[in-house]
Scaffold this motif. Structure first.
Motif, PDB file in Angstrom:
ATOM      1  N   ASP A   1     -31.967  19.690  27.856  1.00 35.79           N
ATOM      2  CA  ASP A   1     -31.725  18.465  28.614  1.00 35.79           C
ATOM      3  C   ASP A   1     -31.591  18.787  30.098  1.00 35.79           C
ATOM      4  O   ASP A   1     -31.779  19.944  30.523  1.00 35.79           O
ATOM      5  CB  ASP A   1     -30.498  17.722  28.080  1.00 35.79           C
TER       6      ASP A   1
ATOM      7  N   ASN B   1     -31.409  11.602  20.700  1.00 35.29           N
ATOM      8  CA  ASN B   1     -30.457  12.678  20.467  1.00 35.29           C
ATOM      9  C   ASN B   1     -29.208  12.205  19.729  1.00 35.29           C
ATOM     10  O   ASN B   1     -29.021  11.019  19.477  1.00 35.29           O
ATOM     11  CB  ASN B   1     -30.057  13.316  21.802  1.00 35.29           C
TER      12      ASN B   1
ATOM     13  N   ASN C   1     -23.033  11.167  21.899  1.00 28.47           N
ATOM     14  CA  ASN C   1     -22.504  11.828  23.100  1.00 28.47           C
ATOM     15  C   ASN C   1     -23.561  12.638  23.839  1.00 28.47           C
ATOM     16  O   ASN C   1     -23.226  13.422  24.733  1.00 28.47           O
ATOM     17  CB  ASN C   1     -21.301  12.720  22.775  1.00 28.47           C
ATOM     18  N   GLU C   2     -24.815  12.455  23.466  1.00 28.80           N
ATOM     19  CA  GLU C   2     -25.930  13.065  24.184  1.00 28.80           C
ATOM     20  C   GLU C   2     -26.899  11.945  24.558  1.00 28.80           C
ATOM     21  O   GLU C   2     -27.350  11.196  23.697  1.00 28.80           O
ATOM     22  CB  GLU C   2     -26.659  14.098  23.320  1.00 28.80           C
TER      23      GLU C   2
ATOM     24  N   ARG D   1     -25.945   7.115  25.620  1.00 29.01           N
ATOM     25  CA  ARG D   1     -25.118   8.298  25.375  1.00 29.01           C
ATOM     26  C   ARG D   1     -24.191   8.149  24.172  1.00 29.01           C
ATOM     27  O   ARG D   1     -23.922   9.116  23.455  1.00 29.01           O
ATOM     28  CB  ARG D   1     -24.308   8.619  26.624  1.00 29.01           C
TER      29      ARG D   1
ATOM     30  N   ALA E   1     -28.949  22.275  28.380  1.00 25.84           N
ATOM     31  CA  ALA E   1     -28.361  22.453  27.055  1.00 25.84           C
ATOM     32  C   ALA E   1     -29.297  21.948  25.969  1.00 25.84           C
ATOM     33  O   ALA E   1     -30.070  21.010  26.173  1.00 25.84           O
ATOM     34  CB  ALA E   1     -27.029  21.714  26.972  1.00 25.84           C
ATOM     35  N   SER E   2     -29.209  22.568  24.795  1.00 24.92           N
ATOM     36  CA  SER E   2     -29.924  22.059  23.637  1.00 24.92           C
ATOM     37  C   SER E   2     -29.252  20.779  23.157  1.00 24.92           C
ATOM     38  O   SER E   2     -28.048  20.597  23.322  1.00 24.92           O
ATOM     39  CB  SER E   2     -29.919  23.085  22.504  1.00 24.92           C
ATOM     40  N   THR E   3     -30.017  19.895  22.543  1.00 26.09           N
ATOM     41  CA  THR E   3     -29.488  18.628  22.047  1.00 26.09           C
ATOM     42  C   THR E   3     -29.751  18.481  20.558  1.00 26.09           C
ATOM     43  O   THR E   3     -30.568  19.211  19.982  1.00 26.09           O
ATOM     44  CB  THR E   3     -30.124  17.438  22.784  1.00 26.09           C
TER      45      THR E   3
ATOM     46  N   ASP F   1     -36.227  15.780  33.436  1.00 23.88           N
ATOM     47  CA  ASP F   1     -35.501  14.752  32.698  1.00 23.88           C
ATOM     48  C   ASP F   1     -34.972  13.710  33.675  1.00 23.88           C
ATOM     49  O   ASP F   1     -34.085  13.981  34.484  1.00 23.88           O
ATOM     50  CB  ASP F   1     -34.344  15.382  31.923  1.00 23.88           C
TER      51      ASP F   1
ATOM     52  N   THR G   1     -30.443  20.743  17.670  1.00 20.90           N
ATOM     53  CA  THR G   1     -29.437  21.695  18.176  1.00 20.90           C
ATOM     54  C   THR G   1     -30.025  22.998  18.708  1.00 20.90           C
ATOM     55  O   THR G   1     -29.266  23.888  19.108  1.00 20.90           O
ATOM     56  CB  THR G   1     -28.345  22.036  17.124  1.00 20.90           C
TER      57      THR G   1
ATOM     58  N   THR H   1     -30.209   9.914  25.424  1.00 19.39           N
ATOM     59  CA  THR H   1     -31.632  10.018  25.093  1.00 19.39           C
ATOM     60  C   THR H   1     -32.358  10.679  26.263  1.00 19.39           C
ATOM     61  O   THR H   1     -32.138  10.336  27.415  1.00 19.39           O
ATOM     62  CB  THR H   1     -32.210   8.619  24.843  1.00 19.39           C
ATOM     63  N   SER H   2     -33.204  11.645  25.943  1.00 22.42           N
ATOM     64  CA  SER H   2     -33.951  12.360  26.989  1.00 22.42           C
ATOM     65  C   SER H   2     -35.208  11.581  27.362  1.00 22.42           C
ATOM     66  O   SER H   2     -35.866  10.999  26.497  1.00 22.42           O
ATOM     67  CB  SER H   2     -34.350  13.759  26.505  1.00 22.42           C
TER      68      SER H   2
END
Length: 587
Positions: A352, A380, A383-384, A413, A356-358, A401, A326, A386-387
């Motif tokens: 990302d 991650n 709802n996020e 996601r 935004a932070s993940t 990314d 986060t 994978t980076s």
């Protein structure tokens, strides 16, 4: 002005630059999106059919060949081992919904007894001191690989029947005596066990690595930061936590019942860097530049869960990658002489693709993309996506990314993911991606594999740690997974592609004995591959330290060039394929 003030102003400048950069990137992304739509329309409406589409990403200066998935993905059935000795992860839960209970524990695939078969270590937690479960004595578990198909429990005879609230594990020959030592992170004091003739002895106090008994440590790994031949230690610290702090948060989902809360309700803390001084470790975290501060509050910035190491710019020094939950991820550039500079924002991996932070959990890195470029994957929260960060050809310290472009973003996601790693599951010479998810099927590949082609790997679990290794010496990577309050899963890779491979088990003499950081480049008629010895990957875990290269249908390699951490370069040719080669660094 003291060091913290300097660091505060430096971080504030970086944060301001990051804000400006995000605004600029937002406008740039809009322009790129418009141009991208036009490009797609042009490609698909022109009369010429193409089997390959080359997308030029001018903003990132990255050229990646994107191929349509083949009509039939390779069958890669993973078969669950059913005769594994009994073990079930114990998280101490009594109904108070304490955050550490949700995090799971790590797994290590390593060589306990130095034979040819890698062994298995599972980290375990413990009852809370205040609970009615305090009479239970769950311990760490060590399973010896007998012949590639059978494991036996040797925990007690190896001295690891120890009870503490364990989290992660790091493996390395700390004293260079020829066997693997173990470092455990924990909620509370950490533990270092030296291997003395097959029996582990707790030397945490004499080696000065126990840490703060009130801290919560997570991922950890050994690496030789200064190439002096011994292994140094990096330890991730998660958040400032205690039972009292947790209970005060009073998290609930329905307004009545208490629920597990997110890490956003807890303060961040600093990671730790320990220098190996021969008979003990020295904490050099602050002076080395590892302490990072929130520019707005002046408090510790990190909420670290996972770490891996790689030589980003190939200057011979290992850099440090940290996945933070986060808050922004860290990339510590190794400046030499025990000094590091945090460049995550400037390098493009702190946030990302949308800035935004993940909820970053697990991490891996390797030369897995086109040519010799580095790829970094971070698993991650739900709802996020994978980076997947790709190194840019114009600057090794610049990443973009590309998860969506390369097919990772969309299928990942919806999943809450923890363990993640690159591996070549079918030995075709192309790296695949596995991530361990909670209460869902596990993911393999940049094209999501169907359940009916992955065998027992698709069975749902509350997945946490993930590791890989070749248990049966057939060349393809097998998998070990852990879950919360459940048994682990050991999965044999039964792929039958007929592809060839070659493997290396390296031993340093002037370099650290485990050869951690050693890079091997192989060449064959129509290409090349590169990989580095790095057991610390994924989430709270360690992977098989041997290197394996999938060769596809190729039945020979031209050469293998070994770049030892000491600076020596050794070239081997006429190597037999479909076997492991033990190589000792020349004196």
């Amino acid at each position: 002005m003291n060091r913290e003030d300097d660091n505060y102003e430096h971080q504030e400048d970086i944060q301001n630059d990051a804000i400006i950069g995000k605004v600029f990137k937002g406008s740039l992304f809009l322009l790129i999106a418009i141009l991208g739509v036009a490009l797609v329309i042009w490609i698909y409406l022109r009369p010429e059919d193409q089997e390959e589409i080359l997308i030029e990403r001018s903003s990132a200066q990255l050229a990646t060949t994107v191929q349509e998935p083949s009509s039939k993905l390779p069958d890669t059935p993973f078969r669950a081992l059913t005769n594994l000795p009994e073990f079930e992860q114990f998280n101490g839960a009594t109904g108070e919904k304490l955050l550490p209970e949700t995090m799971g524990t790590g797994v290590a695939i390593f060589f306990y007894d130095e034979d040819d078969y890698p062994d298995l270590l599972f980290v375990n937690s413990a009852p809370w001191p205040h609970s009615s479960n305090s009479a239970k004595t769950p311990t760490q578990k060590l399973f010896r690989n007998v012949d590639g198909t059978r494991f036996i429990d040797i925990t007690r005879e190896a001295g690891l029947d120890q009870t503490f609230y364990g989290q992660g594990v790091a493996v390395g020959d700390v004293d260079n005596d020829g066997d693997s030592d173990l470092f455990f992170t924990a909620v509370g004091s950490n533990r270092l066990f030296l291997n003395e003739n097959g029996v582990y002895k707790d030397v945490s106090k004499t080696w000065a690595v126990g840490g703060d008994p009130k801290a919560w440590s997570s991922g950890a790994g050994f690496f030789d930061m200064d190439n002096d031949g011994d292994l140094d230690l990096f330890v991730c610290q998660y958040v400032v936590w205690s039972r009292e702090i947790d209970l005060v948060q009073n998290y609930t989902l329905n307004g009545t019942d208490r629920a597990y809360g997110p890490p956003t309700g807890f303060e961040g803390t600093h990671c730790s860097l320990y220098r190996n001084d021969g008979s003990h470790f020295t904490d050099i975290s602050e002076e080395a530049g590892i302490h990072q501060f929130n520019p707005a509050t002046g408090t510790p910035l990190g909420k670290a869960l996972a770490v891996t190491f790689c030589d980003v710019d190939k200057d011979g020094l290992l850099d440090i990658l940290v996945a933070n939950d986060t808050v922004q991820n860290f990339l510590f550039q190794n400046l030499g002489n025990g000094q590091f500079m945090e460049v995550g924002v400037l390098a493009g991996i702190a946030f990302d693709g949308m800035g935004a932070s993940t909820g970053a959990m697990g991490i891996d890195a390797g030369t897995v993309l086109d040519g010799d470029s580095l790829g970094i994957s971070i698993a991650n929260f739900a709802n996020e996506a994978t980076s997947l960060y790709a190194q840019q050809p114009v600057d090794p310290w610049l990443f973009s990314d590309v998860a969506n472009q390369l097919g990772v973003g969309s299928p990942s996601r919806l999943h809450l993911s923890f363990g993640v790693f690159f591996f070549d599951m079918d030995l075709d010479g192309r790296f695949d991606l596995l991530q361990a998810n909670e209460s869902s099927k596990d993911q393999i590949l940049f094209v999501e594999m169907p359940d009916d082609q992955t065998g027992d790997l698709s069975v749902p679990i509350a997945g946490r740690a993930a590791s890989y290794g070749d248990f049966d010496l057939d060349g393809d990577p097998d998998v070990a997974l852990t879950q919360v309050s459940g048994p682990p899963r050991v999965l044999y890779n039964d792929q039958n592609s007929g592809n060839h491979w070659i493997g290396f088990r390296l031993q340093g003499t002037q370099s650290n004995r485990d050869a951690i950081g050693c890079r091997v480049d192989i060449k064959y008629d129509d290409g090349a591959q590169s990989a580095s010895v790095m057991p610390t990957r994924s989430y709270l875990s360690q992977v098989d330290p041997r290197l394996r290269f999938g060769l596809g249908p190729r039945n020979r390699i031209e050469s293998a060039t070994i770049h030892w951490p000491s600076g020596q370069i050794q070239t081997l040719d006429a190597l037999e394929i479909n076997r492991y080669h033990r190589v000792v660094e020349p004196d």
